[in-house]
Scaffold this active site. Structure first.
Site, mmCIF file in Angstrom:
data_model
loop_
_atom_site.group_PDB
_atom_site.id
_atom_site.type_symbol
_atom_site.label_atom_id
_atom_site.label_comp_id
_atom_site.label_asym_id
_atom_site.label_seq_id
_atom_site.Cartn_x
_atom_site.Cartn_y
_atom_site.Cartn_z
ATOM 1 N N GLU A 138 -2.457 26.015 44.315
ATOM 2 C CA GLU A 138 -2.380 24.684 43.778
ATOM 3 C C GLU A 138 -1.405 24.516 42.514
ATOM 4 O OE1 GLU A 138 -6.729 23.777 43.890
ATOM 5 O OE2 GLU A 138 -6.759 24.019 41.575
ATOM 6 N N ARG B 8 -26.326 22.526 44.208
ATOM 7 C CA ARG B 8 -27.576 22.971 43.408
ATOM 8 C C ARG B 8 -27.675 22.240 42.022
ATOM 9 N NH1 ARG B 8 -25.239 25.617 39.326
ATOM 10 N NH2 ARG B 8 -23.032 26.684 39.837
ATOM 11 N N LYS C 133 -13.784 27.327 49.198
ATOM 12 C CA LYS C 133 -12.843 26.374 48.368
ATOM 13 C C LYS C 133 -12.032 25.783 49.366
ATOM 14 C CE LYS C 133 -12.934 28.400 43.788
ATOM 15 N NZ LYS C 133 -13.812 27.843 43.243
ATOM 16 N N HIS D 240 -13.039 30.602 31.451
ATOM 17 C CA HIS D 240 -13.380 29.482 32.633
ATOM 18 C C HIS D 240 -14.821 29.491 32.566
ATOM 19 C CE1 HIS D 240 -9.375 29.348 33.769
ATOM 20 N NE2 HIS D 240 -9.220 30.420 33.714
#
Ligand code: ADP
Length: 673
Positions: A200, A292, A116, A235
């Protein structure tokens, strides 16, 4: 085009890929684990090869074995599906090194997007907007806390190598930073073997909006518009739709272009998804790229009239993209619901078991109309069939239900209707939950954000309501003589409760189990035959009851003045009643049943229904007399005594008090004297 491909996956995605291959005249090779010998994906492919035991690491994750199978069977390419090896750069490269084609991006693109933080650094250079945050290499706790203070709370800590929401921690205040960091790192190490984190800004009420991109090996790259996947639990996506409600044209183009830039920055080829997180005001930031095909790709196919698997095959074969950007218009609205074997009332825990009965909504399998549009309004992509097991080894998905409508309102109505047409017996599903979600105020009015499910918990998990009379009437009818079709006018030939003298009355006793942790109700339903027909009564309320038509499990009846339709499936002592788009599970308490009688055929006494052992009254080696109670089970708030079917010897007691037992599980080994 390839003449034969190997599908390195299972379940619905393997079946989905096989469907397109068949349409294109491409032969398919399935691989399967021991647990999947009878699976649908094995049946729908042209060939199938066993690659190992049930655990994924011994089968679907064995890259070299899969490559060997591809070579041995003469497949020219490998489609990885999603999950398993689909984002494994080493596998993609090994496939290529073996002289085969990997149907997906180059390993280098996967690596670039795999971390990430590294991906964010790359995106910064490609002018893709990022959530304010720190994603550099410096990992000193005091430094990271300074960064969090600078960004402003709340902040979100993420594992750099993360996925599936693992390691994510929201930090509300500077004082809490240190302990949240430690816990994020612990989870990151145990899940990914890498404790690097990024910090973040934590957005309030964000939406998850992602862009489908496609690139070929000739330098073309397009976006096939967006999907809104804001409705999530823990999530993980539950409902996905395209286009995103309220998306203005200029923002769609801006997001599409940002996504194409992201793909170009990593030399992308094939199908990919760039995920963004968006504020309610529309500002959006890059989150990550999935290299993908996604689970939710069908909604994009439905609104763009494309077959994305066909595109994957063509691009992998070296052809240019079938369409240009300006040819990709949005047509109507599509929504996908993920139907899972799980228990929403118990924190969405997977439910393991056998699909004893499964009716899916009337739908077509994926196909493309001659004019390039998808003719289907309702599509079901499923990797399981009636009789298949949902095992603890793999994802407990039963099906993806995808609907199309000319607009969102029509798509919503079709989705609610189609959800009500599922009839599944044998394990817990999220269907009723999905129906409440789809029909609820927040989703219908498109008031979307990732916290929707949590915020509307009260409406989505309503308290237990009593089973309505109509459901009880259907079950009672099936259990009683009243359910026998009366097609003769001659009373003597009717197999019903007709008596020459007087009335005939029976009481049937049911219990329901609305959900975990809530008291189910008990119902005593009276059925009375009077000279002119049947009457049903519950809590002093009486209604006339008449069977209008019966066709196997399908019943039409008249209750008072109302016409009623439904379907009743019996599973042991459980009656599954499907009516009005709802599913009621009723346990019939049969006063005549002596559990255990006629049960000891194989020398084993089995559980009459799934439940818990509450008492074991004998020990191994005990001689017992016929009728002596042996074990007491509790299921659906009722106790069931398992008694000795004859005089004999208890050879072995197989469960202890408190054990959970599956339906039909042997409880004791018993030898008749
Ligand atoms: P993972 O790869 O672990 O699934 P993602 O980065 O894709 O993690 O994020 C998963 C979900 O977490 C998003 O769909 C969103 O709901 C939530 N999320 C991620 N980043 C933020 C953020 N900065 N603020 C608020 N919610 C976020």
């Amino acid at each position: 085009m390839f003449t034969k491909i190997l599908i390195a996956n299972r379940g619905e995605i393997a079946c989905r890929v096989a469907a397109t291959a068949r349409r294109m005249g491409v032969k398919t090779v399935a691989v399967y684990s021991e647990a999947d010998a009878g699976a649908k994906h094995v049946a729908v492919c042209d060939e199938a090869v066993l690659i190992g035991p049930a655990a994924a690491k011994d089968s679907y994750l064995r890259g070299q074995k899969i490559i060997d199978v591809a070579k041995a069977t003469g497949a020219q390419a490998i489609h990885p599906g999603y999950g398993f090896l689909s984002e494994n750069a080493e596998f993609a490269e090994a496939v290529q090194a073996a002289g085969l084609v990997f149907i997906g991006p180059p390993g280098s693109s996967m690596r670039a997007m795999g971390s990430k933080s590294a991906a964010k650094q790359l995106m910064e250079g490609a002018n893709v907007p990022l959530v304010p945050g720190y994603h550099g290499d410096e990992q000193d706790p005091a430094f990271l806390r300074q960064q969090a203070d600078r960004i402003g709370y709340p902040v979100l800590l993420k594992a750099s190598a993360g996925g599936g929401g693992k390691g994510m921690r929201v930090v509300e205040r500077s004082e809490d930073f240190e302990s949240a960091l430690a816990s994020c790192k612990r989870e990151a190490i145990s899940s990914f073997g890498d404790d690097k984190v990024l910090v973040e800004k934590y957005l309030i009420r964000p939406r998850h909006i992602e862009i489908q991109v496609f690139a070929d090996s000739h330098g073309n790259c397009v976006y096939l518009h967006e999907r809104d996947c804001s409705v999530q639990r823990r999530h993980q996506k539950v409902l996905e739709e395209a286009p995103a409600p309220g998306m203005p044209e200029d923002r769609r183009a801006a997001m599409g272009e940002a996504a194409v830039n992201a793909a170009r920055a990593v030399g992308y080829v094939g199908a990919g998804t760039v995920e963004f997180i968006a504020n309610q005001d529309g500002s959006f930031y890059f989150m990550e790229m999935n290299t993908r095909l996604q689970v939710e790709h069908p909604v994009t196919e439905m609104i763009t009239g494309t077959d994305l698997v066909e595109w994957q095959l063509r691009v992998a074969f070296g052809e240019p993209l079938p369409k240009k950007q300006h040819e990709l218009a949005i047509h109507g609205h599509a929504i996908e619901a993920r139907v899972y074997a799980e228990n929403p009332e118990k924190g969405f825990l997977p439910s393991i078991g056998t699909l004893r009965h499964m009716d899916a909504p009337r739908a077509v399998e994926f196909e493309l109309g001659a004019d390039g549009t998808n003719p289907a309004a309702v599509r079901v992509d499923s990797g399981v069939r009636e009789g298949d097991a949902i095992s603890p080894f793999y994802d407990p998905m039963i099906a993806k239900l995808i609907v199309w409508g000319a607009d969102r309102t029509q798509a919503l109505a079709r989705l609610a209707q189609a959800l009500g047409e599922f009839r599944i017996v044998g394990l817990a599903t999220n269907i009723a939950f999905l129906k409440r979600l789809v029909e609820g105020e927040a989703f219908s009015s498109a008031d979307l954000d990732t916290g929707l499910i949590e915020r509307h918990g009260a409406a989505l998990f309503p308290p237990a309501a009593p089973v309505p009379l109509r459901a009880l009437a259907l079950a009672a009818l099936v259990l009683s003589e009243a359910g026998q079709a009366a097609n003769e006018s001659d009373p003597w030939s009717r197999p019903n409760g007709w008596r020459m003298n007087g009335d005939y009355r029976r009481t049937l006793s049911f219990a329901d189990d609305y959900s975990a942790g809530q008291e189910g109700g008990a119902y005593r339903v009276g059925l009375t035959y009077r000279h002119d027909g049947w009457e049903i009564d519950l809590d002093g309320q009486r209604q006339r009851l008449e069977l209008v038509k019966r066709d196997g499990a399908e019943l039409s009846l008249r209750l008072g003045d109302t016409a009623l339709h439904g379907c009743v499936r019996r599973d042991g002592a459980l009656f599954h009643v499907f009516t009005g788009g709802r599913h009621f599970t009723l346990a019939y308490n049969d006063p005549m049943a002596h559990a255990g009688e006629a049960e000891a055929a194989g020398g084993r006494l089995t559980a009459p229904m799934p439940g818990k052992v509450v008492a074991v009254l004998v020990e191994s080696g005990k001689i017992v007399a016929k009728g002596e109670p042996l074990v007491i089970m509790e299921a659906m708030k009722m106790e069931h005594t398992i008694a000795a079917p004859s005089d004999g010897l208890v050879e072995e007691v197989l469960y202890g008090v408190g054990d959970q037992v599956a339906d039909g599980a042997p409880l004791l080994a018993f030898k008749a004297a």
